[in-house]
Design a protein around this motif. Structure first.
Motif, mmCIF file in Angstrom:
data_model
loop_
_atom_site.group_PDB
_atom_site.id
_atom_site.type_symbol
_atom_site.label_atom_id
_atom_site.label_comp_id
_atom_site.label_asym_id
_atom_site.label_seq_id
_atom_site.Cartn_x
_atom_site.Cartn_y
_atom_site.Cartn_z
ATOM 1 N N LYS A 397 0.853 -1.177 0.000
ATOM 2 C CA LYS A 397 0.000 0.000 0.000
ATOM 3 C C LYS A 397 0.895 1.235 0.000
ATOM 4 N N THR A 398 0.826 1.965 -1.056
ATOM 5 C CA THR A 398 1.628 3.185 -1.137
ATOM 6 C C THR A 398 0.671 4.370 -1.142
ATOM 7 N N GLN A 399 1.260 5.548 -1.050
ATOM 8 C CA GLN A 399 0.433 6.757 -1.082
ATOM 9 C C GLN A 399 -0.289 6.866 -2.423
ATOM 10 N N ALA A 400 0.325 6.266 -3.450
ATOM 11 C CA ALA A 400 -0.280 6.351 -4.786
ATOM 12 C C ALA A 400 -1.307 5.256 -5.009
ATOM 13 N N GLY A 401 -1.454 4.346 -4.082
ATOM 14 C CA GLY A 401 -2.458 3.293 -4.238
ATOM 15 C C GLY A 401 -1.870 1.914 -4.031
ATOM 16 N N ILE A 402 -2.518 0.917 -4.663
ATOM 17 C CA ILE A 402 -2.136 -0.484 -4.470
ATOM 18 C C ILE A 402 -1.173 -0.908 -5.568
ATOM 19 N N GLU A 403 -0.150 -1.596 -5.202
ATOM 20 C CA GLU A 403 0.696 -2.257 -6.184
ATOM 21 C C GLU A 403 1.298 -3.496 -5.531
ATOM 22 N N GLY A 404 1.764 -4.385 -6.357
ATOM 23 C CA GLY A 404 2.306 -5.614 -5.795
ATOM 24 C C GLY A 404 2.303 -6.711 -6.827
ATOM 25 N N LYS A 405 2.177 -7.966 -6.346
ATOM 26 C CA LYS A 405 2.182 -9.069 -7.299
ATOM 27 C C LYS A 405 1.232 -10.172 -6.841
ATOM 28 N N LYS A 406 0.790 -10.911 -7.841
ATOM 29 C CA LYS A 406 -0.102 -12.041 -7.577
ATOM 30 C C LYS A 406 0.517 -13.256 -8.246
ATOM 31 N N VAL A 407 0.679 -14.311 -7.471
ATOM 32 C CA VAL A 407 1.347 -15.511 -8.002
ATOM 33 C C VAL A 407 0.342 -16.660 -8.042
ATOM 34 N N PHE A 408 0.133 -17.182 -9.251
ATOM 35 C CA PHE A 408 -0.741 -18.350 -9.428
ATOM 36 C C PHE A 408 0.156 -19.580 -9.579
ATOM 37 N N THR A 409 0.004 -20.553 -8.708
ATOM 38 C CA THR A 409 0.769 -21.790 -8.857
ATOM 39 C C THR A 409 -0.215 -22.904 -9.212
ATOM 40 N N TYR A 410 -0.149 -23.299 -10.461
ATOM 41 C CA TYR A 410 -1.044 -24.352 -10.943
ATOM 42 C C TYR A 410 -0.320 -25.693 -10.923
ATOM 43 N N LEU A 411 -0.991 -26.723 -10.410
ATOM 44 C CA LEU A 411 -0.473 -28.083 -10.530
ATOM 45 C C LEU A 411 -1.235 -28.751 -11.657
ATOM 46 N N PHE A 412 -0.514 -29.431 -12.514
ATOM 47 C CA PHE A 412 -1.205 -30.154 -13.580
ATOM 48 C C PHE A 412 -0.606 -31.545 -13.716
ATOM 49 N N GLN A 413 -1.423 -32.436 -14.299
ATOM 50 C CA GLN A 413 -1.042 -33.845 -14.334
ATOM 51 C C GLN A 413 -1.194 -34.364 -15.766
ATOM 52 N N PRO A 414 -0.080 -34.548 -16.465
ATOM 53 C CA PRO A 414 -0.198 -35.170 -17.786
ATOM 54 C C PRO A 414 -0.432 -36.675 -17.618
ATOM 55 N N ASN A 415 -1.335 -37.197 -18.386
ATOM 56 C CA ASN A 415 -1.685 -38.615 -18.232
ATOM 57 C C ASN A 415 -1.261 -39.480 -19.416
ATOM 58 N N MET A 416 -0.761 -38.861 -20.449
ATOM 59 C CA MET A 416 -0.329 -39.615 -21.625
ATOM 60 C C MET A 416 1.141 -39.324 -21.875
ATOM 61 N N ALA A 417 1.866 -40.381 -22.203
ATOM 62 C CA ALA A 417 3.297 -40.202 -22.484
ATOM 63 C C ALA A 417 3.482 -39.479 -23.813
ATOM 64 N N GLY A 418 4.598 -38.759 -23.933
ATOM 65 C CA GLY A 418 4.889 -38.046 -25.177
ATOM 66 C C GLY A 418 5.433 -36.666 -24.882
ATOM 67 N N LYS A 419 5.684 -35.943 -25.933
ATOM 68 C CA LYS A 419 6.210 -34.582 -25.776
ATOM 69 C C LYS A 419 5.042 -33.600 -25.844
ATOM 70 N N ILE A 420 4.888 -32.848 -24.777
ATOM 71 C CA ILE A 420 3.742 -31.924 -24.714
ATOM 72 C C ILE A 420 4.249 -30.506 -24.880
ATOM 73 N N THR A 421 3.573 -29.746 -25.714
ATOM 74 C CA THR A 421 3.865 -28.316 -25.829
ATOM 75 C C THR A 421 2.698 -27.556 -25.223
ATOM 76 N N LEU A 422 2.996 -26.849 -24.152
ATOM 77 C CA LEU A 422 1.933 -26.086 -23.473
ATOM 78 C C LEU A 422 1.860 -24.689 -24.076
ATOM 79 N N LYS A 423 0.785 -24.445 -24.779
ATOM 80 C CA LYS A 423 0.577 -23.092 -25.336
ATOM 81 C C LYS A 423 -0.280 -22.327 -24.342
ATOM 82 N N LEU A 424 0.351 -21.390 -23.647
ATOM 83 C CA LEU A 424 -0.357 -20.675 -22.583
ATOM 84 C C LEU A 424 -1.185 -19.540 -23.163
ATOM 85 N N HIS A 425 -2.321 -19.311 -22.527
ATOM 86 C CA HIS A 425 -3.158 -18.175 -22.927
ATOM 87 C C HIS A 425 -2.392 -16.886 -22.625
#
Lengths: 636, 258
Positions: A397-425
């Motif tokens: 909280k600064t005099q100019a307002g709110i700033e900071g960071k938000k961290v999303f930690t996603y766990l994911f589970q690949p179920n098929m063998a192979g090379k996966i390319t994750l195309k992120l939004h």
């Protein structure tokens, strides 16, 4: 003797030294410590100087400030013993200074030179004490030089400023008021707006109670000031009058819906000190004449000629025009982030076994509506399962307002063998400064998924290869109106069955009733049987077939004897019939009558002239004989 | 002659209607076959909105929703199948599969023993079969009763009397199950959360304190409604209010959100 005197002298000396020490110790406690300190000894002409008069552990009965000329007093506050400043927020005391008494003056110089500020006076236990004088040099320019005897200044606990208010006056609303202010009156949905609650006062405020902020439900808000910290104060000149302004509250708000957003007015209760001219600190009887019976509960209420008054002050309300985010150029994956952000992604591994978990961390930082930001990196499918993220929000909280960071930690589970390319939004946000949508595009991430060799992981892989069971032909589609269950047709069927049961019950009861009267029952049965046997004869009466009628009558009578008494038809003769009847103990008069009747029937059968009218009589007689014989056999 | 004309007209309309439903069923099947799941869903929805139902219809609708990745509605459809025909094993399998695969065996409050027992027994056959069973059992008990009345032999009378009593007892039991099944179909108090999260609040107003959120695919129990709000209970036992929308009640015939 000399030795004794010398010894006595040493002892007396020691005792007198000890007594002296004790006395000096007691005196040091009794002595009033009243000091004046300044934060600077040299200040430039455009600088400020704070003079603090402090009194340790004394019960203050009066205070006289010195003449500060050629300095001008821009602020003053007093913290006297138990009458110190109290801040109450939501009925909870957050700051209450019960320590030493202090008088703090903020001065600005008006001319260059070296000046001595004369001592201030304080009345303690009926005696007046003076502080030390302070010498300050004012330079035309330069940096301020700290005073060598600088003491830690008492932190300003709250706005307790006092501009130059005329010494004696009643409370004037123009001299103290609350104001809500915003940094912008037009904003986009999700854009940060700073709302400030300011107290403008020309009085000395000793205490104020502030209610919790009531923001509209359609905004997300964050308090920027710590309510336990002293409020920031400064001086402003409005319409030629000098006010001390205190920032009581500062809130960052993020509107959630477009339209006119109304910030409701806020109310505070403040206790202000005003000078009472009628009070003479040197008059011993003044207090007595004004409050002879000590009705005034607060013993400090009139100390130093100060009168306390309680005020309720209400601020203005504000309208903010909240605009919808522009539709033009709005990306499909936009999830409401407004502000200015940067983002990065991090994958914890590059190689994994099918069915195991991998972690993807996305950090979004910047200034804006961080708490409301959502981000989904990719959609899960049959081969990758994405779990709910762990979200960490780190706000500053600064005099100019709110700033900071938000961290999303996603766990994911690949179920098929192979090379996966994750195309992120991409992460989309609206930059309200540039008034356009922006995006952060992430590079595709590659992950090698090794096949697993059994166990639970293999089961997991197999599980994700499972599929639903397929379509079926809807052969039994039916209209809801035609549903049979609990319809009127359904209940009608029950009605039918019940009716049948009831009907049979009634019939059964009748039969039972009849059977209970044996004679009547037997008669009825005999009549029934006779009627049954004479059914054909009855028909011939209707058809007026006389020959056939008498033949049937005769035949019926002979057949009755045959069947009833089990005699073969061929063996039956007139004599034989009498014998059979007699053998079966039929009364002789009945037998005789019956035999006569048989003769009569034969007579009619072969008579040349016969009346049709006799047929009914004959029928009745036959029936009666059958009934009579039947009843006689029952009796047996 | 006039009467015959009216009858022919009625039959024709009925036939046209049946043909229309058949065409829609075929179209839905074709759309599904060609992986046009959204289209298949619309066809099935139209049939349901016309007032035509069947457990197979709901099953196919559920499959189409599954393929279209609308898992909450797929669950709703399979549950509808089980209301009409609890012996439909494929529907139960698909439902379990979604719960295992998509919702990862989400925590579901264990059902009461009485509820479990009911579903165990109700699952013996479809609701329509239960209806027929009740009628047959009642008829049987009446027939045995009448035979009891008509019999002269004491042995036969005893036999028919006890048979009538047993038939009546079984009828009472089956009628109870059929009635509970009827309630499952027409007066079901449960619903599925669909589309997006719902916020549970302590009071029926938007600004009241939030008690929690419920995600799509969760089955909730609707207790009552008040204006635009539902008072409901979540599987975790939280009771509160939520604004209407994003809730698909199981008593609805077609999957229309309320």
């Amino acid at each position: 003797m000399k030795k004794i005197n010398a010894m006595l002298g040493i002892k007396i000396g020691k005792i007198s030294l000890f007594i002296g020490f004790i006395l000096s110790f007691i005196l040091s406690f009794c002595q009033v410590d009243f000091k004046a300190t300044s934060d600077y000894k040299t200040i430039p002409l455009n600088g400020k100087l704070t003079i603090t008069y402090s009194l340790k552990q004394g019960k203050v009965e009066g205070f006289q400030r010195p003449d500060f000329s050629p300095f001008r007093v821009i602020s003053q506050q007093s913290l006297t013993g138990t009458g110190g400043m109290t801040i109450i927020i939501n009925n909870q005391v957050v700051n209450n200074d019960n320590g030493d008494s202090k008088w703090i003056f903020t001065l600005v110089p008006t001319t260059v030179g070296t000046f001595t500020i004369p001592p201030a006076k304080v009345k303690v236990n009926g005696k007046w004490y003076e502080s030390n004088a302070i010498t300050v040099t004012v330079l035309a320019q330069g940096k301020p030089q700290p005073a060598t005897n600088q003491q830690t200044q008492v932190a300003s606990p709250s706005p307790s400023p006092s501009a130059k208010v005329s010494p004696s006056q009643s409370i004037d609303n123009k001299n103290i008021y609350l104001r809500l202010s915003v940094d912008k009156t037009t904003a986009y949905v999700g854009e940060q707006i700073i709302v400030r609650l300011l107290l403008y006062t020309r009085y000395d405020v000793s205490e104020y109670a502030l209610e919790k902020a009531s923001m509209p439900s359609n905004v997300w808000s964050e308090e920027l000031l710590d309510p336990k910290s002293p409020a920031k104060t400064w001086e402003e000149v409005i319409d030629g009058k000098r006010y001390v302004v205190a920032e009581l509250r500062k809130t960052a708000i993020f509107p959630q819906v477009p339209g006119v957003l109304t910030i409701p007015s806020t109310e505070i209760t403040a206790v202000v000190k005003i000078q009472d001219n009628r009070y003479d600190p040197f008059s011993l009887f003044d207090q007595f004449f004004k409050d002879p019976f000590n009705f005034n509960i607060d013993p400090f209420a009139r100390i130093g000629g100060i009168k306390l008054e309680k005020l309720t002050i209400r601020s203005n309300s504000l309208n903010i025009n909240v605009m919808s985010l522009p539709e033009k150029g709005k990306p499909e994956g936009f999830q409401g982030a407004v502000g200015n952000f940067t983002a990065n992604v991090e994958l914890d591994t590059k190689q994994i076994v099918a069915g195991e978990m991998a972690s993807l961390k996305i950090t979004i930082q910047g200034k804006g509506n961080l708490p409301l930001i959502q981000y989904t990196p990719f959609e899960e499918n049959d081969t990758i399962q994405l779990f709910e993220p762990d979200v960490q929000l780190n706000l500053q909280k600064t005099q100019a307002g709110i700033e900071g960071k938000k961290v999303f930690t996603y766990l994911f589970q690949p179920n098929m063998a192979g090379k996966i390319t994750l195309k992120l939004h991409p992460f989309y946000f609206f930059d309200h400064v540039r008034k356009q949508y922006d995006s952060i595009v992430f590079s595709p991430l590659t992950l090698v998924v090794e096949p697993n060799k059994g166990g639970k992981v293999a089961e997991a892989e197999q599980k994700y290869q499972e599929d639903i069971r397929g379509m079926v032909d809807p052969v039994h589609v039916f209209a809801l109106k035609q549903v049979f269950g609990f319809s009127w047709k359904y209940w009608m069927l029950y009605g039918l069955f019940l009716s049948a049961a009831v009907a049979f019950t009634i019939g059964y009861r009748r039969r039972l009733k009849l059977m209970s009267n044996v004679g009547e029952y037997k008669m009825l049965q005999a009549q029934k049987m006779a009627k049954k046997r004479l059914k054909l004869a009855e028909q011939f009466i209707k058809e007026k077939k006389v020959d056939d009628f008498y033949n049937v009558i005769a035949q019926t009578l002979w057949l009755f004897i045959t069947e009833k008494f089990k005699v073969p038809y061929v063996e039956l003769s007139r004599e034989n019939a009498r014998k059979v009847l007699e053998d079966h103990q039929i009364p002789s008069e009945v037998v005789n009558d019956f035999m006569n009747f048989l003769d009569e029937v034969d007579f009619y059968r072969f008579a040349p002239v016969r009346k049709e009218a006799d047929m009914q009589e004959m029928y009745n007689k036959t029936a009666n004989f059958i009934v009579a014989l039947q009843l006689n056999t029952y009796k047996r | 002659m006039k009467k015959i004309g009216v009858i022919i007209a009625c039959v024709s309309i009925q036939l046209l209607f049946s043909v229309d439903i058949k065409v829609m069923l075929d179209s839905a099947k074709d759309a599904y076959k060609h992986k046009k799941y959204e289209q298949a869903i619309k066809f099935y929805q139209n049939i349901l909105q016309e007032g035509y139902v069947s457990s197979e219809l709901y099953f196919n609708l559920g499959n189409a929703y599954y393929r279209a990745k609308d898992y909450p509605r797929a669950l709703w459809s399979y549950e509808k199948v089980l209301c009409w025909d609890p012996s439909f094993k494929d529907a139960r399998y698909n439902m379990d599969l979604i719960n295992r695969k998509i919702y990862l065996n989400k925590t579901i409050r264990p059902p009461y023993v009485s509820t479990m027992l009911f579903w165990k027994i109700y699952g013996w056959m479809s609701w329509r079969s239960w209806v027929i069973a009740t009628i047959v059992l009642f008829a049987l008990s009446v027939v045995f009763y009448i035979l009891f009345l008509l019999s002269n032999s004491l042995k036969k009378r005893k036999w028919f009397f006890y048979s009538a009593l047993i038939a009546l007892g079984v009828w009472i039991f089956s009628f109870l199950i059929t009635w509970l099944g009827y309630r499952q179909i027409y007066e079901n108090r449960y619903a599925y959360v669909v589309d997006s999260d719902i916020v549970i609040r302590s009071e029926p107003m938007d600004g009241s304190p939030a008690l929690g959120t419920v995600k799509p695919g969760v089955k909730i129990r609707l207790i009552k409604t008040e204006n635009q709000y539902y008072y409901l209970e979540t599987p975790d036992g939280i009771k509160g209010w939520t604004r209407k929308g994003n809730i698909l009640p199981l008593k609805a015939i077609a999957p229309e959100v309320q």
